[in-house]
Design a protein around this motif. Sequence first.
Motif, PDB file in Angstrom:
ATOM      1  N   LEU A  21       0.839  -1.202   0.000  1.00 42.94           N
ATOM      2  CA  LEU A  21       0.000   0.000   0.000  1.00 42.94           C
ATOM      3  C   LEU A  21       0.877   1.257   0.000  1.00 42.94           C
ATOM      4  O   LEU A  21       0.623   2.220  -0.734  1.00 42.94           O
ATOM      5  CB  LEU A  21      -0.893  -0.018   1.239  1.00 42.94           C
ATOM      6  N   LEU A  22       1.918   1.229   0.808  1.00 37.25           N
ATOM      7  CA  LEU A  22       2.810   2.393   0.910  1.00 37.25           C
ATOM      8  C   LEU A  22       3.604   2.609  -0.374  1.00 37.25           C
ATOM      9  O   LEU A  22       3.832   3.750  -0.778  1.00 37.25           O
ATOM     10  CB  LEU A  22       3.754   2.236   2.112  1.00 37.25           C
ATOM     11  N   VAL A  23       4.022   1.484  -1.018  1.00 31.12           N
ATOM     12  CA  VAL A  23       4.725   1.625  -2.303  1.00 31.12           C
ATOM     13  C   VAL A  23       3.811   2.308  -3.318  1.00 31.12           C
ATOM     14  O   VAL A  23       4.218   3.250  -4.007  1.00 31.12           O
ATOM     15  CB  VAL A  23       5.200   0.254  -2.839  1.00 31.12           C
ATOM     16  N   SER A  24       2.567   1.850  -3.388  1.00 32.49           N
ATOM     17  CA  SER A  24       1.664   2.453  -4.365  1.00 32.49           C
ATOM     18  C   SER A  24       1.360   3.902  -4.005  1.00 32.49           C
ATOM     19  O   SER A  24       1.252   4.763  -4.892  1.00 32.49           O
ATOM     20  CB  SER A  24       0.376   1.640  -4.517  1.00 32.49           C
ATOM     21  N   LEU A  25       1.269   4.201  -2.721  1.00 27.91           N
ATOM     22  CA  LEU A  25       1.049   5.592  -2.303  1.00 27.91           C
ATOM     23  C   LEU A  25       2.233   6.470  -2.723  1.00 27.91           C
ATOM     24  O   LEU A  25       2.054   7.571  -3.270  1.00 27.91           O
ATOM     25  CB  LEU A  25       0.852   5.656  -0.790  1.00 27.91           C
ATOM     26  N   ALA A  26       3.451   5.961  -2.521  1.00 24.01           N
ATOM     27  CA  ALA A  26       4.653   6.714  -2.911  1.00 24.01           C
ATOM     28  C   ALA A  26       4.674   6.954  -4.420  1.00 24.01           C
ATOM     29  O   ALA A  26       5.032   8.029  -4.887  1.00 24.01           O
ATOM     30  CB  ALA A  26       5.907   5.963  -2.469  1.00 24.01           C
ATOM     31  N   LEU A  27       4.243   5.930  -5.172  1.00 24.54           N
ATOM     32  CA  LEU A  27       4.216   6.065  -6.634  1.00 24.54           C
ATOM     33  C   LEU A  27       3.212   7.117  -7.071  1.00 24.54           C
ATOM     34  O   LEU A  27       3.479   7.922  -7.955  1.00 24.54           O
ATOM     35  CB  LEU A  27       3.868   4.715  -7.278  1.00 24.54           C
ATOM     36  N   VAL A  28       2.042   7.095  -6.433  1.00 24.66           N
ATOM     37  CA  VAL A  28       1.010   8.083  -6.780  1.00 24.66           C
ATOM     38  C   VAL A  28       1.525   9.495  -6.490  1.00 24.66           C
ATOM     39  O   VAL A  28       1.381  10.405  -7.308  1.00 24.66           O
ATOM     40  CB  VAL A  28      -0.300   7.812  -6.001  1.00 24.66           C
ATOM     41  N   LEU A  29       2.182   9.666  -5.339  1.00 23.20           N
ATOM     42  CA  LEU A  29       2.722  10.979  -4.976  1.00 23.20           C
ATOM     43  C   LEU A  29       3.807  11.419  -5.963  1.00 23.20           C
ATOM     44  O   LEU A  29       3.829  12.567  -6.408  1.00 23.20           O
ATOM     45  CB  LEU A  29       3.291  10.950  -3.551  1.00 23.20           C
ATOM     46  N   ALA A  30       4.697  10.462  -6.329  1.00 21.52           N
ATOM     47  CA  ALA A  30       5.761  10.785  -7.280  1.00 21.52           C
ATOM     48  C   ALA A  30       5.176  11.151  -8.639  1.00 21.52           C
ATOM     49  O   ALA A  30       5.673  12.031  -9.335  1.00 21.52           O
ATOM     50  CB  ALA A  30       6.720   9.603  -7.421  1.00 21.52           C
ATOM     51  N   PHE A  31       4.084  10.466  -9.008  1.00 24.52           N
ATOM     52  CA  PHE A  31       3.430  10.761 -10.288  1.00 24.52           C
ATOM     53  C   PHE A  31       2.745  12.123 -10.241  1.00 24.52           C
ATOM     54  O   PHE A  31       2.872  12.934 -11.152  1.00 24.52           O
ATOM     55  CB  PHE A  31       2.408   9.667 -10.618  1.00 24.52           C
ATOM     56  N   MET A  32       2.058  12.382  -9.134  1.00 23.35           N
ATOM     57  CA  MET A  32       1.305  13.635  -9.014  1.00 23.35           C
ATOM     58  C   MET A  32       2.210  14.853  -9.055  1.00 23.35           C
ATOM     59  O   MET A  32       1.889  15.858  -9.683  1.00 23.35           O
ATOM     60  CB  MET A  32       0.516  13.642  -7.706  1.00 23.35           C
ATOM     61  N   GLU A  33       3.352  14.747  -8.395  1.00 21.61           N
ATOM     62  CA  GLU A  33       4.205  15.942  -8.316  1.00 21.61           C
ATOM     63  C   GLU A  33       4.892  16.251  -9.644  1.00 21.61           C
ATOM     64  O   GLU A  33       5.488  17.301  -9.796  1.00 21.61           O
ATOM     65  CB  GLU A  33       5.209  15.844  -7.163  1.00 21.61           C
ATOM     66  N   ARG A  34       4.761  15.350 -10.607  1.00 19.13           N
ATOM     67  CA  ARG A  34       5.259  15.662 -11.951  1.00 19.13           C
ATOM     68  C   ARG A  34       4.426  16.766 -12.601  1.00 19.13           C
ATOM     69  O   ARG A  34       4.864  17.400 -13.549  1.00 19.13           O
ATOM     70  CB  ARG A  34       5.207  14.409 -12.839  1.00 19.13           C
ATOM     71  N   PHE A  35       3.222  16.967 -12.091  1.00 16.22           N
ATOM     72  CA  PHE A  35       2.356  18.012 -12.656  1.00 16.22           C
ATOM     73  C   PHE A  35       2.604  19.368 -11.979  1.00 16.22           C
ATOM     74  O   PHE A  35       1.970  20.350 -12.320  1.00 16.22           O
ATOM     75  CB  PHE A  35       0.886  17.606 -12.544  1.00 16.22           C
ATOM     76  N   ILE A  36       3.478  19.383 -10.974  1.00 20.81           N
ATOM     77  CA  ILE A  36       3.862  20.655 -10.357  1.00 20.81           C
ATOM     78  C   ILE A  36       5.191  21.071 -10.997  1.00 20.81           C
ATOM     79  O   ILE A  36       6.228  20.488 -10.684  1.00 20.81           O
ATOM     80  CB  ILE A  36       4.013  20.502  -8.818  1.00 20.81           C
ATOM     81  N   PRO A  37       5.150  22.025 -11.932  1.00 18.61           N
ATOM     82  CA  PRO A  37       6.367  22.322 -12.702  1.00 18.61           C
ATOM     83  C   PRO A  37       7.365  23.172 -11.928  1.00 18.61           C
ATOM     84  O   PRO A  37       7.641  24.321 -12.271  1.00 18.61           O
ATOM     85  CB  PRO A  37       5.828  23.059 -13.926  1.00 18.61           C
ATOM     86  N   LEU A  38       7.924  22.574 -10.873  1.00 17.49           N
ATOM     87  CA  LEU A  38       8.874  23.286 -10.024  1.00 17.49           C
ATOM     88  C   LEU A  38      10.156  23.619 -10.786  1.00 17.49           C
ATOM     89  O   LEU A  38      10.824  24.609 -10.485  1.00 17.49           O
ATOM     90  CB  LEU A  38       9.202  22.411  -8.803  1.00 17.49           C
ATOM     91  N   ASP A  39      10.483  22.805 -11.810  1.00 18.09           N
ATOM     92  CA  ASP A  39      11.728  23.061 -12.540  1.00 18.09           C
ATOM     93  C   ASP A  39      11.607  24.253 -13.492  1.00 18.09           C
ATOM     94  O   ASP A  39      12.592  24.682 -14.074  1.00 18.09           O
ATOM     95  CB  ASP A  39      12.229  21.794 -13.264  1.00 18.09           C
TER      96      ASP A  39
END
Lengths: 125, 166
Positions: free
Chosen positions: B9-27
């Motif tokens: 569950l935690l692995v999938s949660l981490a993946l979702v978070l990593a995927f979501m933050e790709r839409f925050i164009p911090l770079d």
Amino acid sequence: MRLKIKTGDIFVAIAIVVSSVLMLLSFYKENTAEKTAVITQNGVVLRKIRLDLVTEPIDIEYGGDYPGKIVAEKDKIRFYHADCPDQVCVNTGWITRPGQIAVCLPAGVIIKIEGGHSDFDIIVK
Amino acid sequence: MKKIALNGLLVSLALVLAFMERFIPLDLLVPVPGVKLGLANVVTMFALFFLDVPSAIVITVLRCVLASFMFGGMTSLFYSLAGAFLALITMMVLKLGYDRIFSIVGISIGGAAAHNTGQIIMASIMMRNSAVFAYLPFLLLTGMATGIITSIVTMYLFSFYEKTIK
């Protein structure tokens, strides 16, 4: 909730800021009239260009898994186009000063501007 | 059995978070490769505090490998593994002084700084060029800002978990 900042936190923060500032100072280079852009791909120098001597835009294409194009103009250079997934290299935009770099991690390409009297193997006029 | 399910569950949660933050164009704000919010670190912190070290390692490795397969590309695997491992080790050490010397904030920004340092070391090895170290101060300073943000998220998560689920 334990939103209590501890002394160690401030210590860590200060350590990060101080080391960042020290690194910024050590990497800082005087702006010189003479500027050479060095383009390397995975440790191999692809090309050196005297940016101050550029009169017309120069295109530099590179290959590899994620090919792309670099454009050099008078006193500036940038990634113009890249096939990499993140596009950070293109978003970096123009770099103009000695000490500045632009990097495409997926392609393994680095543009670095060197100032002063560096040796170069190609002079473009 | 319950532990395996929770780790998954935690692995999938981490993946979702990593995927979501790709839409925050911090770079776009800080045009340096590797700049990101680092929300997946919230999961690593959770594993360190409420599970055990092996779980934290397993979750971190799986998250890095799967994220690279799914959306990062193979080159990003080495960068994220180097960063994640150095961050994990640093946070394990800082956690020894938790509540006495450090709070979640210090552990989080320490982990962020270690993550950035690991990435740059790996980048300089892989590109055979030390010029990438010029990015490190920018990464460290943005990492401190994002580390504070993720530590606030982590503290909310911890207090929520302790009040409701535990």
